[in-house]
Design a protein around this motif. Structure first.
Motif, PDB file in Angstrom:
ATOM      1  N   GLY A  67       0.811  -1.218   0.000  1.00 22.67           N
ATOM      2  CA  GLY A  67       0.000   0.000   0.000  1.00 22.67           C
ATOM      3  C   GLY A  67       0.836   1.256   0.000  1.00 22.67           C
ATOM      4  O   GLY A  67       0.538   2.227   0.681  1.00 22.67           O
ATOM      5  N   GLY A 119       2.068   4.665  -1.076  1.00 19.94           N
ATOM      6  CA  GLY A 119       1.477   5.796  -1.784  1.00 19.94           C
ATOM      7  C   GLY A 119       2.306   6.286  -2.946  1.00 19.94           C
ATOM      8  O   GLY A 119       1.772   6.650  -3.986  1.00 19.94           O
ATOM      9  N   PHE A 158       0.205  -0.156  -5.948  1.00 18.80           N
ATOM     10  CA  PHE A 158      -1.218  -0.428  -5.932  1.00 18.80           C
ATOM     11  C   PHE A 158      -1.937   0.203  -7.120  1.00 18.80           C
ATOM     12  O   PHE A 158      -2.750  -0.420  -7.765  1.00 18.80           O
ATOM     13  CB  PHE A 158      -1.874   0.026  -4.609  1.00 18.80           C
ATOM     14  CG  PHE A 158      -3.237  -0.579  -4.423  1.00 18.80           C
ATOM     15  CD1 PHE A 158      -4.370   0.199  -4.404  1.00 18.80           C
ATOM     16  CD2 PHE A 158      -3.359  -1.956  -4.307  1.00 18.80           C
ATOM     17  CE1 PHE A 158      -5.624  -0.380  -4.263  1.00 18.80           C
ATOM     18  CE2 PHE A 158      -4.594  -2.533  -4.167  1.00 18.80           C
ATOM     19  CZ  PHE A 158      -5.727  -1.748  -4.143  1.00 18.80           C
ATOM     20  N   ASP A 204      -3.249  -6.248  -4.304  1.00 21.46           N
ATOM     21  CA  ASP A 204      -4.252  -6.009  -3.274  1.00 21.46           C
ATOM     22  C   ASP A 204      -3.726  -6.600  -1.957  1.00 21.46           C
ATOM     23  O   ASP A 204      -3.488  -7.807  -1.861  1.00 21.46           O
ATOM     24  CB  ASP A 204      -5.565  -6.684  -3.707  1.00 21.46           C
ATOM     25  CG  ASP A 204      -6.711  -6.364  -2.756  1.00 21.46           C
ATOM     26  OD1 ASP A 204      -6.451  -6.042  -1.579  1.00 21.46           O
ATOM     27  OD2 ASP A 204      -7.868  -6.456  -3.203  1.00 21.46           O
ATOM     28  N   ALA A 205      -3.555  -5.731  -0.974  1.00 22.56           N
ATOM     29  CA  ALA A 205      -2.981  -6.165   0.315  1.00 22.56           C
ATOM     30  C   ALA A 205      -3.854  -7.205   1.010  1.00 22.56           C
ATOM     31  O   ALA A 205      -3.389  -7.898   1.906  1.00 22.56           O
ATOM     32  CB  ALA A 205      -2.792  -4.960   1.223  1.00 22.56           C
ATOM     33  N   ASN A 228       1.959   1.087   6.035  1.00 16.47           N
ATOM     34  CA  ASN A 228       1.950   2.400   6.666  1.00 16.47           C
ATOM     35  C   ASN A 228       0.658   3.121   6.360  1.00 16.47           C
ATOM     36  O   ASN A 228       0.308   3.321   5.201  1.00 16.47           O
ATOM     37  CB  ASN A 228       3.123   3.249   6.136  1.00 16.47           C
ATOM     38  CG  ASN A 228       4.446   2.805   6.696  1.00 16.47           C
ATOM     39  OD1 ASN A 228       4.533   2.411   7.855  1.00 16.47           O
ATOM     40  ND2 ASN A 228       5.490   2.847   5.873  1.00 16.47           N
ATOM     41  N   PHE A 229      -0.049   3.468   7.378  1.00 19.47           N
ATOM     42  CA  PHE A 229      -1.264   4.257   7.267  1.00 19.47           C
ATOM     43  C   PHE A 229      -2.254   3.717   6.233  1.00 19.47           C
ATOM     44  O   PHE A 229      -2.578   4.384   5.249  1.00 19.47           O
ATOM     45  CB  PHE A 229      -0.910   5.735   6.990  1.00 19.47           C
ATOM     46  CG  PHE A 229       0.004   6.295   8.038  1.00 19.47           C
ATOM     47  CD1 PHE A 229      -0.496   6.662   9.275  1.00 19.47           C
ATOM     48  CD2 PHE A 229       1.374   6.380   7.820  1.00 19.47           C
ATOM     49  CE1 PHE A 229       0.360   7.134  10.278  1.00 19.47           C
ATOM     50  CE2 PHE A 229       2.235   6.849   8.815  1.00 19.47           C
ATOM     51  CZ  PHE A 229       1.720   7.227  10.041  1.00 19.47           C
ATOM     52  N   HIS A 286      -5.580   2.925   4.346  1.00 22.57           N
ATOM     53  CA  HIS A 286      -6.761   3.792   4.178  1.00 22.57           C
ATOM     54  C   HIS A 286      -7.523   3.293   2.966  1.00 22.57           C
ATOM     55  O   HIS A 286      -6.948   3.093   1.901  1.00 22.57           O
ATOM     56  CB  HIS A 286      -6.296   5.246   3.974  1.00 22.57           C
ATOM     57  CG  HIS A 286      -7.389   6.242   4.144  1.00 22.57           C
ATOM     58  ND1 HIS A 286      -8.288   6.537   3.139  1.00 22.57           N
ATOM     59  CD2 HIS A 286      -7.748   6.998   5.211  1.00 22.57           C
ATOM     60  CE1 HIS A 286      -9.138   7.449   3.582  1.00 22.57           C
ATOM     61  NE2 HIS A 286      -8.832   7.742   4.842  1.00 22.57           N
ATOM     62  N   LEU A 308     -10.297  -3.414   5.254  1.00 22.11           N
ATOM     63  CA  LEU A 308      -8.976  -3.387   4.612  1.00 22.11           C
ATOM     64  C   LEU A 308      -7.905  -3.922   5.572  1.00 22.11           C
ATOM     65  O   LEU A 308      -7.112  -4.809   5.218  1.00 22.11           O
ATOM     66  CB  LEU A 308      -8.644  -1.948   4.176  1.00 22.11           C
ATOM     67  CG  LEU A 308      -7.214  -1.694   3.700  1.00 22.11           C
ATOM     68  CD1 LEU A 308      -6.897  -2.535   2.452  1.00 22.11           C
ATOM     69  CD2 LEU A 308      -6.991  -0.211   3.406  1.00 22.11           C
ATOM     70  N   TYR A 326      10.832   9.961   3.521  1.00 23.71           N
ATOM     71  CA  TYR A 326       9.478   9.406   3.524  1.00 23.71           C
ATOM     72  C   TYR A 326       8.455  10.548   3.527  1.00 23.71           C
ATOM     73  O   TYR A 326       8.560  11.481   4.322  1.00 23.71           O
ATOM     74  CB  TYR A 326       9.273   8.520   4.753  1.00 23.71           C
ATOM     75  CG  TYR A 326       7.820   8.177   5.029  1.00 23.71           C
ATOM     76  CD1 TYR A 326       7.149   7.246   4.231  1.00 23.71           C
ATOM     77  CD2 TYR A 326       7.117   8.794   6.057  1.00 23.71           C
ATOM     78  CE1 TYR A 326       5.819   6.942   4.477  1.00 23.71           C
ATOM     79  CE2 TYR A 326       5.799   8.486   6.314  1.00 23.71           C
ATOM     80  CZ  TYR A 326       5.148   7.574   5.521  1.00 23.71           C
ATOM     81  OH  TYR A 326       3.836   7.275   5.765  1.00 23.71           O
ATOM     82  N   LYS A 366       1.410   9.807   2.227  1.00 27.36           N
ATOM     83  CA  LYS A 366       0.467  10.186   1.157  1.00 27.36           C
ATOM     84  C   LYS A 366      -0.956  10.013   1.629  1.00 27.36           C
ATOM     85  O   LYS A 366      -1.273   9.049   2.299  1.00 27.36           O
ATOM     86  CB  LYS A 366       0.720   9.343  -0.092  1.00 27.36           C
ATOM     87  CG  LYS A 366       2.076   9.565  -0.707  1.00 27.36           C
ATOM     88  CD  LYS A 366       2.203  10.975  -1.230  1.00 27.36           C
ATOM     89  CE  LYS A 366       3.633  11.319  -1.594  1.00 27.36           C
ATOM     90  NZ  LYS A 366       3.813  12.748  -1.826  1.00 27.36           N
TER      91      LYS A 366
HETATM   92  C1  LIG Z   1      -3.096   6.924   3.447  1.00 25.63           C
HETATM   93  S1  LIG Z   1      -2.376   6.084   2.054  1.00 25.63           S
HETATM   94  C2  LIG Z   1      -0.798   5.639   2.739  1.00 25.63           C
HETATM   95  C3  LIG Z   1       0.204   5.424   1.651  1.00 25.63           C
HETATM   96  C4  LIG Z   1       1.604   5.027   2.114  1.00 25.63           C
HETATM   97  N1  LIG Z   1       1.600   3.724   2.756  1.00 25.63           N
HETATM   98  C5  LIG Z   1       2.193   6.091   2.998  1.00 25.63           C
HETATM   99  O1  LIG Z   1       2.463   5.812   4.166  1.00 25.63           O
HETATM  100  O2  LIG Z   1       2.412   7.199   2.505  1.00 25.63           O
HETATM  101  C6  LIG Z   1      -3.263   4.541   1.991  1.00 25.63           C
HETATM  102  C7  LIG Z   1      -2.777   3.627   0.897  1.00 25.63           C
HETATM  103  O3  LIG Z   1      -3.469   2.390   0.987  1.00 25.63           O
HETATM  104  C8  LIG Z   1      -3.595   1.897  -0.326  1.00 25.63           C
HETATM  105  N2  LIG Z   1      -4.615   0.848  -0.369  1.00 25.63           N
HETATM  106  C9  LIG Z   1      -5.945   0.966  -0.165  1.00 25.63           C
HETATM  107  N3  LIG Z   1      -6.546  -0.225  -0.302  1.00 25.63           N
HETATM  108  C10 LIG Z   1      -5.550  -1.127  -0.598  1.00 25.63           C
HETATM  109  C11 LIG Z   1      -5.526  -2.525  -0.862  1.00 25.63           C
HETATM  110  N4  LIG Z   1      -6.630  -3.275  -0.841  1.00 25.63           N
HETATM  111  N5  LIG Z   1      -4.339  -3.094  -1.136  1.00 25.63           N
HETATM  112  C12 LIG Z   1      -3.191  -2.349  -1.152  1.00 25.63           C
HETATM  113  N6  LIG Z   1      -3.163  -1.045  -0.899  1.00 25.63           N
HETATM  114  C13 LIG Z   1      -4.332  -0.431  -0.637  1.00 25.63           C
HETATM  115  C14 LIG Z   1      -3.947   3.137  -1.124  1.00 25.63           C
HETATM  116  O4  LIG Z   1      -3.698   2.947  -2.491  1.00 25.63           O
HETATM  117  C15 LIG Z   1      -3.015   4.164  -0.508  1.00 25.63           C
HETATM  118  O5  LIG Z   1      -1.791   4.188  -1.196  1.00 25.63           O
END
Ligand SMILES: C[S@@+](CC[C@H](N)C(=O)[O-])C[C@H]1O[C@@H](n2cnc3c(N)ncnc32)[C@H](O)[C@@H]1O
Length: 171
Positions: A29, A31, A35, A67-68, A88-89, A91, A110, A168, A171
């Motif tokens: 995931g 940002g 994904f 997909d996580a 990380n974070f 969403h 999620l 870092y 996002k």
């Molecule tokens: C708030 S952002 C955080 C992004 C990054 N991890 C960071 O710390 O900057 C949430 C991330 O979760 C990803 N996300 C949402 N659903 C997901 C899924 N089912 N599998 C993988 N990533 C997912 C989104 O694409 C987004 O990049």
């Protein structure tokens, strides 16, 4: 690089915060670089290309569109095990206000799906790390409870210090 007396060379282990250079680490995931479809990703995050290039130079394996919640079924990840799996974070996207019960359910689904998938991809003594906001309504996701549903025990809560990770950008 360190040379041993027997002439073999090896990398000296380095630690950055909770992570060792000897760890097999998987981040999901991301940002800046994952994904999303690649072209969307590049339009969305201007640093994505250089981050991807740097990671490739460092020997990272980069997978997009994973997909996580289903990653354990991904062909490139089958039979791979990790010391640390990090989200990380997490969403689930902006489909309403953060305190809307429907949104909270989406976020929890999620995180729950991530725990379910990551659970089977850990090495012995492996850890799953989720950085998450602790104020309301984010506290209502209750990741500890979600993890316990997969027999994952909370070892420790630590503050996230962004200065530990130069470069870092959340996002
Ligand atoms: C708030 S952002 C955080 C992004 C990054 N991890 C960071 O710390 O900057 C949430 C991330 O979760 C990803 N996300 C949402 N659903 C997901 C899924 N089912 N599998 C993988 N990533 C997912 C989104 O694409 C987004 O990049």
């Amino acid at each position: 690089m360190i040379s041993a007396e027997n002439g073999e060379s090896y990398e000296k282990e380095k630690w950055v915060s909770h992570y060792s250079s000897n760890h097999q680490v998987m981040l999901v995931g991301e940002g800046d670089f994952s994904f999303s479809e690649f072209d969307i990703l590049v339009k969305k995050y201007k640093n994505a290309i250089s981050n991807l290039e740097n990671l490739e130079k460092l020997g990272a394996c980069l997978l997009h569109d994973v997909d996580a919640t289903k990653m354990k079924h991904h062909t490139d990840l089958a039979n791979r095990k990790f010391d640390r799996i990090i989200f990380n974070f997490p969403h689930a996207g902006f489909h309403g206000k953060e305190d809307n019960p429907h949104m909270i359910r989406m976020h929890r689904n999620l995180v729950q799906g991530f725990f379910r998938s990551a659970r089977g991809m850990l090495r012995a003594n492996g850890e799953i790390h989720v950085n998450h906001k602790t104020n309301t309504p984010f506290s209502l996701w209750n990741p500890k409870k979600l993890a316990s549903g997969f027999s994952l025990a909370l070892i420790q809560r630590v503050d996230f210090n962004v200065e530990d990770y130069p470069g870092y950008h959340n996002k």
